[in-house]
Enzyme design. Structure first.
Site, short mmCIF file in Angstrom:
data_model
loop_
_atom_site.label_atom_id
_atom_site.label_comp_id
_atom_site.label_asym_id
_atom_site.label_seq_id
_atom_site.Cartn_x
_atom_site.Cartn_y
_atom_site.Cartn_z
CE1 TYR A 1 -3.58 -2.37 -0.17
CE2 TYR A 1 -4.77 -0.31 0.38
CZ TYR A 1 -4.72 -1.59 0.22
OH TYR A 1 -5.98 -1.96 -0.32
CD GLU B 1 -2.41 5.38 -6.17
OE1 GLU B 1 -3.00 6.22 -5.45
OE2 GLU B 1 -2.71 4.20 -5.85
#
Length: 331
Positions: free
Chosen positions: A255, A262
């Site tokens: 994560y 991102e």
């Protein structure tokens, strides 16, 4: 050798007893019908044979013959007289009635099997989609090396579009109560991924050939390789411990790495949006002000890491629930 035939218990064994090493045997013909399959358990000092009555009622004696056999003696630790037996039967009947009452209060869902079938198919399709992405990217990485980074989007985008668009169903599933997972983590993850995929990557050709696309897609696919099979097996009541551990452990490194990829993607896109003015909003006169989309992306960067914190907290609680030490119930 232990068997029950025609309501008679037959016992035969070889051992050391009153007659030395010998074969010992006996037969007991019961007063009323019993189940033909006795349950036997051997301990260091004795052999326990449990015989079940066919009907739970009180017997006047154990055997059909009135005179008790000499080798038979009652075990008073387990003895029940008639009043005790009636009380035990009454308690069992009350427990059965209470259970039926509780089950009757729970409304039966006529669409239960249909919902379960839908959830199994949804998770299966998503698992196959992300498996295709992961395998395709891994094979290309081994064959082409770093060159595979630059055309990841053009090779994988169609399947990623399909999987991430289908993922909106997870929000609907939570909204209508089809699944018990909380709504907010699903909304943050799905909207965040689709924003990166459709707005940042899909609308800018300059971003589609950048190596960061490979890492974004790769981290997304690895996470889902364990998540969707876990949910699919959960739908049919199966828990595979290695898969449960992977489901609630792999997110710990993946994560943050996915969020970092991102963030890099957004940082690289900001100068392009500033230069092209794409998606910028010009307000009408007399304000004559233009809200740059690149400025909104900078705000989104902050929201990205706030969303990561929310998901981290949610998954950490789930990990403690599924992998933490089980609490013993106090009597």
């Amino acid at each position: 050798e232990i068997a029950i035939t025609d309501n008679v218990l037959h016992f035969k064994a070889q051992g050391h007893g009153a007659k030395g090493d010998n074969i010992y045997e006996f037969q007991i013909e019961f007063l009323e019908p019993v189940e033909p399959k006795p349950v036997c358990r051997v301990t260091q000092r004795q052999l326990n044979i449990t015989v079940q009555k066919k009907e739970s009622n009180w017997w006047e004696r154990l055997t059909k013959q009135e005179k008790r056999q000499l080798f038979l003696a009652p075990d008073f630790d387990r003895w029940l007289d008639e009043s005790d037996a009636e009380m035990e039967l009454k308690e069992k009947e009350e427990e059965k009635i209470n259970k039926m009452k509780i089950e009757s209060r729970v409304p039966k869902d006529p669409f239960k099997h249909l919902k379960k079938g839908y959830l199994i198919m949804y998770n299966l399709v998503q698992f196959l989609g992300f498996s295709w992405i992961f395998v395709n990217m891994t094979v290309r990485l081994f064959i082409l090396g770093k060159d595979s980074f630059y055309d990841t989007f053009h090779t994988i985008a169609d399947m990623m579009y399909f999987c991430q668009t289908l993922a909106f169903m997870e929000i609907m599933n939570s909204l209508i109560g089809l699944v018990r997972s909380p709504l907010m983590p699903a909304v943050l993850q799905i909207l965040g991924r689709n924003f990166i995929l459709f707005v940042v990557l899909g609308s800018l050709e300059e971003m589609q050939s950048k190596p960061v696309v490979f890492f974004v897609f790769y981290f997304w696919s690895i996470i889902e390789l364990f998540r969707y099979p876990y949910y699919m097996l959960s739908c049919i009541g199966i828990e595979w411990k290695p898969l449960t551990w992977l489901r609630y452990t792999t997110w710990i490194p993946l994560y943050p790495l996915g969020a970092l990829a991102e963030a890099v993607c957004i940082v690289q896109s900001i100068p392009i949006f500033s230069e092209t003015g794409k998606f910028s909003l010009g307000l009408p006169n007399p304000l004559n002000v233009t809200i740059q989309f690149s400025f909104l992306l900078q705000i989104y960067l902050i929201a990205l890491f706030l969303g990561l914190f929310v998901n981290f907290r949610h998954l950490y609680k789930q990990r403690k629930q599924h992998l933490g030490p089980k609490k013993r119930k106090m009597k």
